[in-house]
Enzyme design. Structure first.
Site, PDB file in Angstrom:
ATOM      1  N   ARG A 198      46.754  46.831  47.278  1.00  0.00           N
ATOM      2  CA  ARG A 198      45.450  46.816  48.068  1.00  0.00           C
ATOM      3  C   ARG A 198      45.240  45.387  49.095  1.00  0.00           C
ATOM      4  NH1 ARG A 198      39.283  47.516  46.220  1.00  0.00           N
ATOM      5  NH2 ARG A 198      39.773  46.322  44.237  1.00  0.00           N
ATOM      6  N   ASP A 480      34.059  41.942  39.197  1.00  0.00           N
ATOM      7  CA  ASP A 480      34.775  41.201  40.034  1.00  0.00           C
ATOM      8  C   ASP A 480      33.814  41.339  41.018  1.00  0.00           C
ATOM      9  OD1 ASP A 480      34.343  43.682  41.134  1.00  0.00           O
ATOM     10  OD2 ASP A 480      36.698  44.343  40.954  1.00  0.00           O
TER      11      ASP A 480
END
Length: 588
Positions: A198, A480
């Site tokens: 990613r 996150d």
């Protein structure tokens, strides 16, 4: 003189004699290499972070830099165009008061029943449980993930990663080592969990590389290096190259990624369709263009992914100034069972399976307690099981967990409730999602607990970034940038609309949030969150207040942090030290 020094000098000499570089002596007594065909400075790369000289030399070879230069200079202007398109759409929505809907001019794509994405590669057909949010710069966790029974690993340079120069180089090098089987006691890349790489999202830039006088787009820097060093090996081992694409907002952005894939495959001698990508539908506007996104990537699609927090935050991003889109307390009123999120997940599954693409769910962020016989352990496992069973019954083909100890229980859950490698046969013809379904805000208010929780998550995330980390642990789960995004979004919106607390009817205001942030700091101190870093935590709290009190909503918290002078100065000190200590090693 060390072999590394001689290698660096030899490379510089070759490039200088070939006319590709000029050598400039800087005030910091560092030789800076600049890629200079026809006499103009075309590319500059900062020197290596301290301690990563060998990794830097491995990644930034002459050939890889030439490849990166061509990739970035080819697509840089198109990256700017899709970012301008985002601004244009937002301005139109604000000025007109319109709401998004399914696009009229692409209705023929949605009505055509015939087209499909290319068949899913064998290694992607059974991906029940992936490990999510794995920042590859964390070598120990990366190796543990490679040794785990998971079907895949989300190798994350985005949400779970803080993109310091050190983290990017260390993470890239760890991926390279995994792909080329250089970690001991780790399965061969063809047998280990499949790597789902990613890169950063479009809004991120790489400060340490200049191409044609501009900072490089973060996703092209990440994608280019990963493909150059790992793409062919992954393909030869029938294990990739596979990617996650973050924060895509429109089919035009998917079209750009497709162009990049085609160009890259041609340059590296890979067959068309070698690259496969899963697009994360993290934005409400993208939810109305799922079929178009799949269509644009039909030769390179591994499917679509749905998650809860970035997607929910996008409502504030696009419509937060409208009171009708007031998002209630996420800790009490927002979950995948609510109409707007359930409809989004069901539409995603229906869309993917209709076109032969995989549909994957979000990540379980909860962490299992140590003692498997304890009541807290059973409670957490029951919670994760209930939420993930909802996704399985909706038809998803897989989802992610953070805690490695959740892998096998969730794989068992899939085996008990599904047949075969995936659920592509679940076409969900019973689903008929309308724009009203997707735009229906859940009812509910704001609690004092929810407000303080959002403040704590936002402050701790900023503190983590200032420490060079992209995620942290708080109250039994991993947090996150996605949870930080929804946290700061809600606080900004609640201040903007002067929302009342359910607890005592106090209005969420600048003063209340400032006072509560002080309370939160005391509570965090009691939990030990400021041990050895008190000043950093206070700086983070000041930055959080700055973000939630701004008149206009900052689009991405990561953009704010990545461009903010506080973060940049905390990283530049390390760069200055590296320049002084490694005067001969500075790259292009």
């Amino acid at each position: 003189m060390t072999p590394l020094y001689l290698k660096a000098c030899f490379t510089i000499l070759l490039l200088w004699r070939s006319g590709l570089i000029n050598l400039h002596h800087t005030d910091s007594d560092t030789w800076i290499k600049t890629f200079c065909p026809q006499g103009s400075v075309r590319m500059e790369v900062s020197p290596p972070p301290s301690g990563l000289e060998a990794e830097y030399e491995t990644l930034f070879t002459t050939d890889s830099l030439l490849f990166l230069h061509e990739l970035i200079s080819t697509f840089d202007e198109q990256v700017d165009q899709v970012l301008r398109l985002r601004v244009s759409r937002k301005v139109h929505l604000d000025l007109s008061g319109d709401l998004p809907s399914f696009l009229e001019h692409t209705s023929d794509i949605r009505r055509d029943p015939a087209w499909r994405v290319l068949p899913v590669p064998l290694r992607l057909q059974r991906r029940h449980v992936d490990i999510g949010d794995l920042a590859p710069s964390d070598t120990q966790r990366f190796v543990e993930a490679l040794q785990s029974p998971a079907q895949g690993i989300q190798v994350d340079f985005d949400d779970g990663n803080c993109p310091t120069y050190y983290n990017q180089i260390k993470g890239m090098h760890n991926v390279l080592k995994a792909v080329h089987n250089q970690f001991p006691n780790v399965p061969h890349v063809s047998q280990a969990p499949v790597l789902m790489l990613r890169p950063r999202a479009w809004n991120m830039v790489e400060h340490n590389m200049m191409v044609e006088g501009k900072e490089a787009p973060g996703p092209l820097f990440d994608f280019g290096l990963l493909m150059f060093h790992c793409g062919k090996t992954l393909f030869e081992n029938k294990s990739g190259p596979y990617f996650y694409l973050s924060k895509v907002e429109s089919f035009m952005e998917a079209r750009l990624w497709n162009k990049i894939f085609v160009w890259t495959q041609q340059k590296l001698g890979l067959p068309l369709g070698s690259i496969k990508a899963t697009v994360l539908i993290e934005n409400i506007l993208a939810a109305f263009e799922m079929e178009e996104i799949l269509y644009e990537l039909r030769d390179h699609s591994a499917g679509l992914n749905c998650g809860i927090w970035d997607y929910s935050a996008s409502f504030v991003n696009k419509f937060g100034h409208r009171r009708a889109f007031l998002l209630p307390d996420r800790s009490k009123y927002v979950n995948m069972e609510k109409r707007f999120l359930r409809s989004y997940m069901e539409l995603l599954v229906q869309t993917c399976h209709r076109r032969g693409a995989l549909a994957t769910g979000g990540m379980a962020a909860l962490l299992l307690p140590q003692d498997p016989l304890s009541e807290p352990y059973r409670r957490v496992l029951a919670t994760v099981t209930r939420l993930k069973l909802l996704e399985i019954k909706a038809g998803v083909d897989g989802f992610m967990v953070y805690d490695l100890n959740l892998i096998e229980p969730m794989q068992t859950l899939f085996r008990l409730h599904t047949d075969g490698d995936n659920q592509l046969h679940q076409l969900r013809n019973d689903v008929s999602v309308t724009p009203e379904d997707l735009l229906s805000m859940p009812s509910g208010g704001v609690t004092l607990y929810g407000l303080k929780y959002n403040i704590a998550v936002g402050v701790l995330f900023m503190n983590a970034w200032l420490s060079g980390k992209g995620h942290f642990f708080f109250r039994g789960q991993v947090e996150d940038s996605a949870t930080a995004e929804i946290s700061r979004s809600q606080v900004w919106q609640w201040i903007r609309h002067q929302t009342q607390l359910e607890d005592d009817s106090r209005v969420v205001s600048r003063r209340l949030v400032t006072d509560l942030s002080r309370e939160v700091m005391v509570e965090l101190s009691a939990l030990g969150h400021n041990v050895g870093a008190k000043q950093g935590l206070h700086t983070a709290a000041d930055m959080f207040l700055e973000v939630v009190l701004k008149r206009d909503f900052p689009e991405f918290i990561t953009t704010y942090l990545n461009q903010d002078h506080t973060f940049l100065s905390s990283q530049s000190s390390a760069q200055v030290e590296a320049q002084h200590r490694h005067t001969h090693q500075s790259k292009l």
